[in-house]
Design a protein around this motif. Structure first.
Motif, PDB file in Angstrom:
ATOM      1  N   PRO A   1      18.602 -12.331  -0.867  1.00 43.84           N
ATOM      2  CA  PRO A   1      19.710 -12.158   0.077  1.00 43.84           C
ATOM      3  C   PRO A   1      19.203 -11.343   1.263  1.00 43.84           C
ATOM      4  CG  PRO A   1      20.337 -11.432  -2.133  1.00 43.84           C
ATOM      5  CD  PRO A   1      18.861 -11.674  -2.140  1.00 43.84           C
ATOM      6  N   GLU A   2      19.709 -11.642   2.450  1.00 38.46           N
ATOM      7  CA  GLU A   2      19.355 -10.874   3.646  1.00 38.46           C
ATOM      8  C   GLU A   2      20.552 -10.034   4.063  1.00 38.46           C
ATOM      9  OE1 GLU A   2      18.418 -14.168   6.245  1.00 38.46           O
ATOM     10  OE2 GLU A   2      16.283 -13.833   5.932  1.00 38.46           O
ATOM     11  N   VAL A   3      20.290  -8.785   4.433  1.00 40.79           N
ATOM     12  CA  VAL A   3      21.342  -7.872   4.879  1.00 40.79           C
ATOM     13  C   VAL A   3      20.970  -7.356   6.263  1.00 40.79           C
ATOM     14  CG1 VAL A   3      22.494  -5.667   4.435  1.00 40.79           C
ATOM     15  CG2 VAL A   3      21.869  -7.153   2.505  1.00 40.79           C
ATOM     16  N   THR A   4      21.863  -7.555   7.232  1.00 36.95           N
ATOM     17  CA  THR A   4      21.686  -6.964   8.547  1.00 36.95           C
ATOM     18  C   THR A   4      22.199  -5.532   8.451  1.00 36.95           C
ATOM     19  OG1 THR A   4      21.965  -9.092   9.629  1.00 36.95           O
ATOM     20  CG2 THR A   4      22.289  -7.130  10.993  1.00 36.95           C
ATOM     21  N   VAL A   5      21.296  -4.584   8.626  1.00 35.99           N
ATOM     22  CA  VAL A   5      21.599  -3.175   8.355  1.00 35.99           C
ATOM     23  C   VAL A   5      22.364  -2.542   9.517  1.00 35.99           C
ATOM     24  CG1 VAL A   5      20.571  -0.912   7.891  1.00 35.99           C
ATOM     25  CG2 VAL A   5      19.584  -2.973   6.853  1.00 35.99           C
ATOM     26  N   ALA A   6      23.480  -1.885   9.167  1.00 37.01           N
ATOM     27  CA  ALA A   6      24.244  -1.110  10.144  1.00 37.01           C
ATOM     28  C   ALA A   6      23.834   0.364  10.061  1.00 37.01           C
ATOM     29  CB  ALA A   6      25.736  -1.261   9.895  1.00 37.01           C
TER      30      ALA A   6
ATOM     31  N   GLY B   1      22.639 -13.978   5.099  1.00 37.32           N
ATOM     32  CA  GLY B   1      22.025 -15.221   4.650  1.00 37.32           C
ATOM     33  C   GLY B   1      21.136 -14.997   3.450  1.00 37.32           C
ATOM     34  N   ASN B   2      20.394 -16.028   3.114  1.00 40.98           N
ATOM     35  CA  ASN B   2      19.413 -15.990   2.026  1.00 40.98           C
ATOM     36  C   ASN B   2      18.108 -16.559   2.534  1.00 40.98           C
ATOM     37  OD1 ASN B   2      20.955 -14.875   0.009  1.00 40.98           O
ATOM     38  ND2 ASN B   2      21.385 -16.799  -1.036  1.00 40.98           N
TER      39      ASN B   2
ATOM     40  N   ALA C   1      29.142 -14.815   1.673  1.00 38.55           N
ATOM     41  CA  ALA C   1      28.705 -14.892   3.073  1.00 38.55           C
ATOM     42  C   ALA C   1      29.488 -13.922   3.951  1.00 38.55           C
ATOM     43  CB  ALA C   1      28.859 -16.316   3.585  1.00 38.55           C
ATOM     44  N   LYS C   2      28.778 -13.181   4.767  1.00 40.34           N
ATOM     45  CA  LYS C   2      29.328 -12.224   5.736  1.00 40.34           C
ATOM     46  C   LYS C   2      30.025 -11.027   5.088  1.00 40.34           C
ATOM     47  CE  LYS C   2      28.051 -14.734   9.215  1.00 40.34           C
ATOM     48  NZ  LYS C   2      26.834 -14.426   9.882  1.00 40.34           N
TER      49      LYS C   2
ATOM     50  N   SER D   1      24.808 -17.251  -5.667  1.00 39.38           N
ATOM     51  CA  SER D   1      26.038 -17.819  -5.085  1.00 39.38           C
ATOM     52  C   SER D   1      26.218 -17.343  -3.651  1.00 39.38           C
ATOM     53  CB  SER D   1      27.253 -17.399  -5.921  1.00 39.38           C
ATOM     54  OG  SER D   1      27.120 -17.783  -7.252  1.00 39.38           O
ATOM     55  N   PRO D   2      25.307 -17.692  -2.751  1.00 39.61           N
ATOM     56  CA  PRO D   2      25.352 -17.136  -1.394  1.00 39.61           C
ATOM     57  C   PRO D   2      26.635 -17.454  -0.624  1.00 39.61           C
ATOM     58  CG  PRO D   2      23.749 -18.903  -1.530  1.00 39.61           C
ATOM     59  CD  PRO D   2      24.209 -18.628  -2.926  1.00 39.61           C
ATOM     60  N   ASP D   3      27.186 -18.657  -0.797  1.00 34.87           N
ATOM     61  CA  ASP D   3      28.388 -19.031  -0.048  1.00 34.87           C
ATOM     62  C   ASP D   3      29.592 -18.170  -0.417  1.00 34.87           C
ATOM     63  OD1 ASP D   3      26.917 -20.974   1.216  1.00 34.87           O
ATOM     64  OD2 ASP D   3      27.518 -22.560  -0.182  1.00 34.87           O
TER      65      ASP D   3
END
Length: 168
Positions: free
Chosen positions: A135-140, A121-122, A49-50, A44-46
């Motif tokens: 799933p993609e995670v932008t790492v902080a 995103g995915n 999201a974010k 369920s990516p939507d």
């Protein structure tokens, strides 16, 4: 002192002492932190999201690109200190995207990491011959766990009652 009174004092005290040994979580959970696991986000990516996540697991692969590094991670549940629990059932895979270059040699396959970041995103890919949604995670922030940190908070004391059988 009667036995009941002793147990009433000893049990809570021993639990408090064992809890005090466990390390604190490394990342702060906020109101925007999503509690969903990677498998749920992939389906369920939507819905997510974010969202911010704190996920961890075992390094599967590290790939470097000109401006970023991607790490494929097999996710595991985290304990109260946000350490991945590799003896548990895997809860999906995800791609952690790091800015810049990471030396792949420093992140060997099977090493344990925890990341904090935002779902970005995915991506459709494959695990062996099966298609897979990552799933993609932008790492902080990220943390690579050492064996000493993984043992911390787990006393090497055990109690038990049993019968031993020896053969002479």
């Amino acid at each position: 002192m009667n036995t009941r009174l002793c147990v009433r004092w000893f049990a809570p005290l021993s639990l408090l002492l064992l809890t005090a040994c466990a390390p604190a979580p490394i990342y702060k959970v906020t109101s925007t932190t999503v509690t969903a696991i990677p498998m749920q986000v992939a389906h369920s990516p939507d819905q997510y999201a974010k969202g911010d996540v704190i996920w961890g697991g075992s390094v599967v692969n590290v790939r470097n690109f000109p401006d970023h590094t991607e790490m494929e991670i097999l996710a595991y549940p985290l304990d109260s200190s946000q350490r991945p629990q590799p003896n548990a059932q895997g809860i999906g895979r995800f791609i952690a995207i790091f800015p810049g270059y990471l030396e792949a040699f420093n992140y060997p396959n099977g090493g344990l990491v925890t990341v904090s970041g935002q779902i970005s995103g995915n991506r459709t890919g494959a695990v062996d011959q099966a298609s897979y949604v990552y799933p993609e995670v932008t790492v902080a922030q990220s943390h690579q766990w050492t064996s000493a940190e993984l043992r911390q908070g787990h006393p090497n004391v055990s109690f038990g009652v049993g019968v031993g059988v020896g053969i002479h």
